[in-house]
Design a protein around this motif. Sequence first.
Motif, short mmCIF file in Angstrom:
data_model
loop_
_atom_site.label_atom_id
_atom_site.label_comp_id
_atom_site.label_asym_id
_atom_site.label_seq_id
_atom_site.Cartn_x
_atom_site.Cartn_y
_atom_site.Cartn_z
N ASP A 297 54.70 43.09 21.50
CA ASP A 297 55.96 42.44 21.15
C ASP A 297 56.41 42.90 19.76
N LEU A 298 57.71 43.01 19.60
CA LEU A 298 58.27 43.37 18.30
C LEU A 298 58.66 42.09 17.55
N TRP A 299 58.00 41.85 16.43
CA TRP A 299 58.37 40.76 15.53
C TRP A 299 59.27 41.36 14.46
N SER A 300 60.45 40.80 14.26
CA SER A 300 61.39 41.37 13.29
C SER A 300 62.17 40.25 12.62
N PHE A 301 62.72 40.54 11.44
CA PHE A 301 63.42 39.48 10.70
C PHE A 301 64.54 40.06 9.87
#
Length: 278
Positions: A214-218
């Motif tokens: 999964d791509l965690w991004s902010f």
Amino acid sequence: MVYWEHGGRDLKAPLAMEAAFSDAHTDDERRIRALIAENNAQRATKLEQELFKQRTRLADAERILESKATKAATENKRIASDKIDAAVRRLADLKRMTLKDADSRIYPGWYAPVMIVQDGRRVVVPMRYRCRLPGWTEQMEREKPGTYNARRDNLRRVWGKLFGYNHGIMVVTRFYENVNRNGKNVVLQFDPTPPQQMVVACLWSRTPIPGEPDLWSFAAITDEPPPEVAAAGHDRCIVPIKPENVDAWLNPDPSDLTSLYAILDDRERPYYEHRMAA
């Protein structure tokens, strides 16, 4: 978690974040340290290959210039020299044991620690500093690469699936901005006066990717700048929220956006000194 899922593959992260695992005490921390070491070994191999390639390019250009000055050879010499210097610096950074201030700096596309609430607990998750909004594909993200900033005036419209739902904070001591000066881009460093840690309001997303982690991004929320930042030539500014508002920010109520806007308005307001970034 990010290092486990990516299995040591090259991730762009500040040296200071990785250095935190150098003094590992638990099995999990030792596993992360090993993956970081694997990652660094891969980086070193790539840099050494780049050095060989550019040194060969430089030698070829210099050989041509010995007999005839050509524009192409001159340009190849300049580019190769610059890339050699950069690769040598990066190799030295991989071996360096003492941290510098610049080792904590992040850039769009890099990973940084972000605090969020999961299952009622505060946790820190490394996330990529450029948010992939819910429903976006990688191609859509490429077409709109500016989503490392979430503009306050677009929170309901563009960021409506995250604002009121997925809130985080990032702790910083300064920030950097690109500014146009006489037709040239320069990077300015903004430091709060007096020096202090600022709790920056963020929004985050977790994107499932078939066959991959999964791509965690902010993104950091930004607003209109204070006068001193505007006078320096930039039209946006991070939003440092007050410590007493952190719990309410990290546990948002999507039915009460007014209270969330009030937190952003009731922000810390230090004076920002600026100078050319090193």
